[in-house]
Design an enzyme around this catalytic site. Structure first.
Site, PDB file in Angstrom:
ATOM      1  N   ASP A   1      -2.158 -12.025  35.847  1.00 32.55           N
ATOM      2  CA  ASP A   1      -2.974 -11.442  36.929  1.00 32.55           C
ATOM      3  C   ASP A   1      -2.392 -10.122  37.434  1.00 32.55           C
ATOM      4  O   ASP A   1      -3.100  -9.130  37.588  1.00 32.55           O
ATOM      5  CB  ASP A   1      -3.033 -12.391  38.142  1.00 32.55           C
ATOM      6  CG  ASP A   1      -3.923 -13.584  37.897  1.00 32.55           C
ATOM      7  OD1 ASP A   1      -4.195 -13.883  36.729  1.00 32.55           O
ATOM      8  OD2 ASP A   1      -4.327 -14.214  38.890  1.00 32.55           O
TER       9      ASP A   1
ATOM     10  N   ALA B   1      -3.450 -11.375  43.529  1.00 34.71           N
ATOM     11  CA  ALA B   1      -2.703 -10.388  42.728  1.00 34.71           C
ATOM     12  C   ALA B   1      -3.145  -8.975  43.100  1.00 34.71           C
ATOM     13  O   ALA B   1      -2.314  -8.071  43.243  1.00 34.71           O
ATOM     14  CB  ALA B   1      -2.920 -10.630  41.240  1.00 34.71           C
ATOM     15  N   ALA B   2      -4.450  -8.777  43.275  1.00 35.69           N
ATOM     16  CA  ALA B   2      -4.951  -7.439  43.612  1.00 35.69           C
ATOM     17  C   ALA B   2      -4.401  -6.986  44.962  1.00 35.69           C
ATOM     18  O   ALA B   2      -3.956  -5.835  45.110  1.00 35.69           O
ATOM     19  CB  ALA B   2      -6.476  -7.457  43.625  1.00 35.69           C
TER      20      ALA B   2
ATOM     21  N   LEU C   1     -11.182 -14.462  40.806  1.00 31.65           N
ATOM     22  CA  LEU C   1     -11.043 -13.080  40.326  1.00 31.65           C
ATOM     23  C   LEU C   1      -9.700 -12.456  40.719  1.00 31.65           C
ATOM     24  O   LEU C   1      -9.567 -11.234  40.753  1.00 31.65           O
ATOM     25  CB  LEU C   1     -12.199 -12.224  40.850  1.00 31.65           C
ATOM     26  CG  LEU C   1     -13.569 -12.479  40.198  1.00 31.65           C
ATOM     27  CD1 LEU C   1     -14.668 -11.710  40.896  1.00 31.65           C
ATOM     28  CD2 LEU C   1     -13.557 -12.106  38.719  1.00 31.65           C
TER      29      LEU C   1
HETATM   30  C1  MEV Z   1      -4.635 -19.348  35.765  1.00 27.91           C
HETATM   31  O1  MEV Z   1      -5.390 -18.223  36.199  1.00 27.91           O
HETATM   32  C2  MEV Z   1      -4.330 -19.239  34.307  1.00 27.91           C
HETATM   33  C3  MEV Z   1      -3.416 -20.331  33.789  1.00 27.91           C
HETATM   34  O2  MEV Z   1      -3.259 -20.087  32.382  1.00 27.91           O
HETATM   35  C4  MEV Z   1      -2.074 -20.334  34.444  1.00 27.91           C
HETATM   36  C5  MEV Z   1      -1.253 -19.086  34.184  1.00 27.91           C
HETATM   37  O3  MEV Z   1      -1.441 -18.420  33.171  1.00 27.91           O
HETATM   38  O4  MEV Z   1      -0.377 -18.837  35.043  1.00 27.91           O
HETATM   39  C6  MEV Z   1      -4.027 -21.711  33.933  1.00 27.91           C
END
Ligand code: MEV
Length: 320
Positions: free
Chosen positions: A152, A110-111, A106
């Site tokens: 994120d 980043a959060a 989740l």
């Molecule tokens: C990871 O949460 C998501 C991926 O697409 C990698 C990214 O977007 O950096 C696998």
């Protein structure tokens, strides 16, 4: 004076991995947050503590090192990198609360990064806007992880359920799907960098096969965008299942994820797929009206958490 900021975690609904090759993605902020409080301390070194994570550390912000007093280091590097961007090394106390389980996919890092940066800018009375904050947070993630898409950190900053277009515009949905999703996760963490590299290797080996698969994931994401706009839950669920099949085909699924995906479908999820990088990590199950049932069965063998999408991005204030 105390400066406080909080930022939400996120989950990816469609398009992971394909987004690395310019395809769109759909992801949303969830109603689980990281909260960071910062105040002055009279100690020589800065202190970082978190009751939720059971840790306490002394930070040497000049050397970017720490002495761990209690718990596991995990998230400290994100905080040290954030400090090195904004802070002037005066001793502060940082208190972190986290209601996002680590390893649940989740987006806790980043959060924490977004909340830390916002609290620091606030503490120093520096002006900032969300666009700037999201960029700074992405840079921190890149520094710590070596690889990270801005997905994120953008979602953690801006909040909402969003469609990230091929030209990297973020379009917020009005519809938040109004029903809770269940996230299932194992303690076997996936390694994003490793998984992204493995897909790249497969793509280099079989470009004629992988390129259309990646493009099709993009098509699924576009269809899903329409399904969300029209609040067509069955279509959305079917598209999640299609996306899962293709993620499996590019080698990012695991036994554990598959087990959770099929168990959740058996107990009432109409759509379920892995979410994030795969190779461990988590799944997302869409189970309108059956959330409790799916939550219970997933918690029995692994870990689960019910989440809703949330419009709220980063929030900050100062207490005098
Ligand atoms: C990871 O949460 C998501 C991926 O697409 C990698 C990214 O977007 O950096 C696998």
């Amino acid at each position: 004076m105390e400066s406080i900021a909080s930022a939400p975690g996120k989950t990816i609904l469609f398009g992971e991995h394909a987004v690395v090759y310019g395809e769109p993605a759909i992801a949303g902020a969830v109603n689980r947050r990281a909260t960071v409080k910062i105040k002055k301390t009279n100690n020589d070194l800065s202190i970082l503590k978190s009751k939720d994570l059971g840790f306490e550390a002394e930070l040497d912000t000049k050397k970017k090192t720490y002495i761990l007093k209690k718990g596991k280091p995990g998230i400290i590097r994100y905080i040290l990198e954030s400090l090195s961007k904004v802070h002037n090394h005066s001793p502060i106390e940082i208190d972190l609360s986290l209601d996002i389980p680590i390893g649940s996919g989740l987006g806790s890092s980043a959060a924490v990064t977004v909340a830390t940066l916002a609290a620091l800018y606030q503490y120093h009375g520096k002006k900032f806007n969300k666009k700037f904050l999201a960029k700074q947070a992405h840079q921190v993630e890149l520094k710590v992880q070596g690889i990270a898409s801005p997905l994120d950190t953008s979602i953690s900053t801006f909040g909402g359920l969003v469609y990230l277009s091929r030209d990297k515009r973020i379009i917020k949905f009005k519809n938040l799907l109004n029903s809770s999703f269940v996230i299932g996760y194992t303690m076997k963490y996936g390694n994003t960098g490793k998984m992204v590299k493995s897909v790249k290797a497969l793509k280099n080996k079989y470009p004629k096969i992988l390129n259309p698969i990646i493009k099709t994931i993009g098509e699924i994401t576009d269809e899903a965008k329409l399904a969300i706009v029209h609040n067509d839950k069955n279509r959305l669920a079917e598209l999640m299942n299609l996306n899962q099949g293709l993620l499996d085909s590019i080698g990012v699924n695991t036994n554990e994820l598959s087990r959770m995906i099929y168990i959740s479908r058996k107990y009432g999820a109409i759509g379920s797929k892995l979410t994030g990088a795969g190779g461990g990590g988590s799944i997302i199950a869409f189970c309108p009206g059956k959330e409790n049932q799916v939550f219970r069965i997933l918690s029995k063998y692994d870990n689960a958490i019910k989440v809703n999408f949330s419009r709220e991005g980063v929030l900050y204030r100062t207490n005098k």
